[in-house]
Structures are given as C-alpha cells and as structure tokens.
Design a protein around this motif. Sequence first.
Motif, short mmCIF file in Angstrom:
data_model
loop_
_atom_site.label_atom_id
_atom_site.label_comp_id
_atom_site.label_asym_id
_atom_site.label_seq_id
_atom_site.Cartn_x
_atom_site.Cartn_y
_atom_site.Cartn_z
N GLY A 126 5.79 21.92 42.63
CA GLY A 126 6.65 20.92 43.26
C GLY A 126 5.86 19.93 44.10
O GLY A 126 6.13 18.72 44.08
N TYR A 127 4.86 20.43 44.82
CA TYR A 127 3.99 19.54 45.58
C TYR A 127 3.21 18.61 44.64
O TYR A 127 2.98 17.44 44.96
CB TYR A 127 3.00 20.35 46.42
CG TYR A 127 3.62 21.04 47.62
CD1 TYR A 127 4.16 20.29 48.66
CD2 TYR A 127 3.64 22.42 47.73
CE1 TYR A 127 4.72 20.91 49.77
CE2 TYR A 127 4.19 23.05 48.83
CZ TYR A 127 4.72 22.29 49.85
OH TYR A 127 5.27 22.90 50.95
N LYS A 128 2.78 19.14 43.48
CA LYS A 128 2.04 18.32 42.52
C LYS A 128 2.89 17.15 42.03
O LYS A 128 2.40 16.03 41.85
CB LYS A 128 1.60 19.18 41.33
CG LYS A 128 0.44 20.11 41.62
CD LYS A 128 0.05 20.88 40.36
CE LYS A 128 -1.12 21.81 40.64
NZ LYS A 128 -1.50 22.60 39.45
N THR A 129 4.16 17.42 41.81
CA THR A 129 5.05 16.35 41.35
C THR A 129 5.17 15.24 42.38
O THR A 129 5.17 14.05 42.05
CB THR A 129 6.45 16.93 41.05
OG1 THR A 129 6.32 17.98 40.07
CG2 THR A 129 7.38 15.86 40.53
N LEU A 164 -4.42 20.74 45.38
CA LEU A 164 -3.45 21.76 45.00
C LEU A 164 -4.01 22.72 43.96
O LEU A 164 -3.69 23.92 43.98
CB LEU A 164 -2.18 21.09 44.47
CG LEU A 164 -1.39 20.29 45.52
CD1 LEU A 164 -0.24 19.54 44.86
CD2 LEU A 164 -0.87 21.20 46.62
N GLU A 165 -4.86 22.23 43.06
CA GLU A 165 -5.48 23.12 42.07
C GLU A 165 -6.40 24.13 42.75
O GLU A 165 -6.41 25.32 42.39
CB GLU A 165 -6.28 22.29 41.06
CG GLU A 165 -5.40 21.59 40.03
CD GLU A 165 -6.18 20.60 39.19
OE1 GLU A 165 -7.43 20.56 39.34
OE2 GLU A 165 -5.56 19.87 38.39
N ARG A 166 -7.16 23.69 43.74
CA ARG A 166 -8.06 24.60 44.45
C ARG A 166 -7.28 25.59 45.31
O ARG A 166 -7.66 26.76 45.42
CB ARG A 166 -9.05 23.80 45.29
CG ARG A 166 -10.01 22.98 44.44
CD ARG A 166 -10.93 22.11 45.26
NE ARG A 166 -11.73 21.23 44.42
CZ ARG A 166 -12.64 20.39 44.86
NH1 ARG A 166 -12.89 20.31 46.17
NH2 ARG A 166 -13.32 19.62 44.03
N LEU A 167 -6.20 25.12 45.89
CA LEU A 167 -5.37 26.01 46.69
C LEU A 167 -4.70 27.06 45.80
O LEU A 167 -4.64 28.25 46.15
CB LEU A 167 -4.30 25.20 47.44
CG LEU A 167 -3.46 25.95 48.46
CD1 LEU A 167 -4.33 26.53 49.57
CD2 LEU A 167 -2.40 25.04 49.05
#
Length: 411
Positions: A126-129, A164-167
């Motif tokens: 959702g954050y990625k969006t 976000l990918e690293r998280l």
Amino acid sequence: MAAEQHLAKLRNDRDRAKLISSTDWSGFTFRGRFTDTKGCNTYQTCGVGFKITQKAHNTLRWLISRQGYRSGDQAIVAWATSDIQIPDPLADPLSILGEEELVSDEPDIVLTAQNLANKLKKKIAGYKTDLGDTKDVVVMGLDSATPGRMAITFYRELTGSEFLERLEKWHETCAWVHDYGYNPKTKKRIRFVGAPAPRDIAVAAYGSRVDDKLKKATVERLLPCIIDGQQIPRDIVDSVVRQACNRSVMNGWEWNKTLSIACALFRKLNEKEGHSMALDEGRKTRDYLYGRLLALADSLEQWALNKAGEDRQTNAARLMQRFADHPYSTWRTIELSLIPYKARLGAKSQKRQTLIDKVHSLFDHPEDYTSDKKLSGEFLLGYHCQREALKPKKDEPESIDDANIREEEQI
C-alpha cells in the motif's frame, strides 16, 4: 541576509546542540582547516540565509517530534519528500500494523505466521502504491557528543521503491515468530511475525540494564543493515544468543522475547541456510537436533511439575547455558533426571518419549551425537520450533506449559 544565530532544540525543548554554528571566532569551538578571519570570511566558508535556516530547522524539529526515534541524544527520522506517510524503518511489525491487525476475528485464536507475514507485505504494498518509483525518501540520524555540537551520523536518500523494498527484505529475511505476552485489556496474546525492532535487539543483546551509549551504538550499527542491506554484525548476534542461553537470570516473558530475537538474528546471519520458522522434521544438523531434544525434555519435566503443583524451573532450563557449551555430557544429565518424572506421569509420557527417541535416530553419525563441541545458535531454532510444534493447534492457552498438559492429557 545571512543568519549568524541558528536554531537549537531540534530533538527536544532542552536540546542546546546545534547542527550549524557560527561562534568559531573565539574559543575555537571548531578547529578546522579554515584560515579566514572574522572580518574576511567569504572565501572558505558559506552562509545560510535567515529564512532558509528557520524553515529547515523547524521542519526537522517537527519531523523528529512527529515520527522520529529518540534515545537520549540520538534521533533517527525518515520521511518522504512528497509528504506521504511511510513506515518507520526502526519499528517492528507490531508497531507498523497495529495490534488490531494481528488478531483473528475468532476469539482466542492467533493468526498463523504466514497470514501475519502476508498482512505486512500488503501494508508495505500500500505504501508502494502511494509513493511510486520517483518520490524520494530521506533517512537521517542525529547525535551529539557534547552539549553544544550535533552531527549527522547517518544520511541516505532513496527512491520510495528502494526504501520499501529494503524494508520488506529486512522484515522477510530477519523474520521470526515473536510473542510478547498478553494484552491485559483484550486478554489476547500479542503475536507477530517479522524482524524485531533495533531497540529491542540492543536490550536482548546486552540486557535490560544496557547503558544509553551502548544502546545508541547498537541501533546505529543496525541501521545500515535495514537501509543498505548490509550484513548484520556477528558480535551482536553472538551476544543475543549468549543471553538467550542464560535463561535462569531472566523472567519468563523477558526470556521468551530474547529467545525469539536470537532466532531471528541467527536466521538473518545465516540467510543462505534457508531456515524455516516451522519445525523442519527432516533437518539433521547436529545443533538443530540437540535443540529439539532440549525442548522435548523441558516440556516433559514441566508437565510433570505442573501436574504435581510444583513451581520451579526445569533441569533443562537451569542447565541451558551448560547444555550450549557441552551438549552431550549435559544431555546425559538431563535425560537421567527425567526418569522420576516419567515414572510420575506413567503411560502418559510415552508419546513424548517416542518423540525423543525419534530425534535420537536422526543423528546420521554417532560422533555428531557424542561430540561435546559447543553448539551454535542453530540449537535455539530447533528448540523454539520444537516447542511451537508441541502447542495445540486450537484454543490458545494461557501458557505454553498449560498447552503441554492439555495436549498430553488428551492422549
């Protein structure tokens, strides 16, 4: 107009340290390479405008107070330049998702590890969006060694997707099943799957009385592991494993928390091994099997003690540190100590004894079993997974020990 006085009080109202200072013409607060004088200082230094410094400092102060992590003089904050909400990189899934997302609709039933992990992935998706691929995220760490000087100890600019990918990778590769006890209001067990928070790792590594300086240093060392994907420091992992083995000096809740954090960090350090959070009955490594044996002996004795109304630690719990250092000789002591408890339980202990015999048979080489070589942190994974496998599948009990009793009495 250049500003001569820059703002303080970035981290709290009593903060006197400054990021930018212009008081170096007397007292030599900063002894750098500059040779300019007060009357001629336009060539080797730069000026910051009054409006710029006011805006920058007030914005940073607001961000730290709103969403920053603070521990003494240390402050770490992450924000999106587009003013879109992002997850806290130093939080655990319990803080990111909220307790309401971590329980099922049915009373007294905890969601499975897979469901909890999927919820975290959906939250990050959702954050990625919202962020997209182009919007930037900034992660900044601040600290001060003296009351008057502050430094930027960590600074990264990443795209929203990178952040976000690293998280997500951190929470996926450092994940374990964590159980921090019950919520007294809802009477439900708080359980989540993911990586522990760095502040909890620091406490697990160095004890609940860890001093602020060591705690800050540990959090600072873990931050690149989350943001940059660096390898987790081995000394921190070893320290948490040692603490988890020293079971007798902690209460049950604190030790369970330390145990799950130790499993998470060891799994992260040995990422290529592909350790599962569920019991792997086909895994035949020496350390993993010894961990399973310890869990079975611990649960059998605890069951017998509870049945007799005795409230004390089991021999497996008391000898856990010695077991980690000298597994074979200590296991013989623990196994012999089970004889009176098996006699007390009678035929009801047969199922547990059958499991112990089955684990014994999984040692491929006799020398693996008879070796007294020190165990690695993998034995904690075997212990935790075996203990989780002994829990009943339905009706969350009040304690793990009660679960053992209920399970065995149904045989």
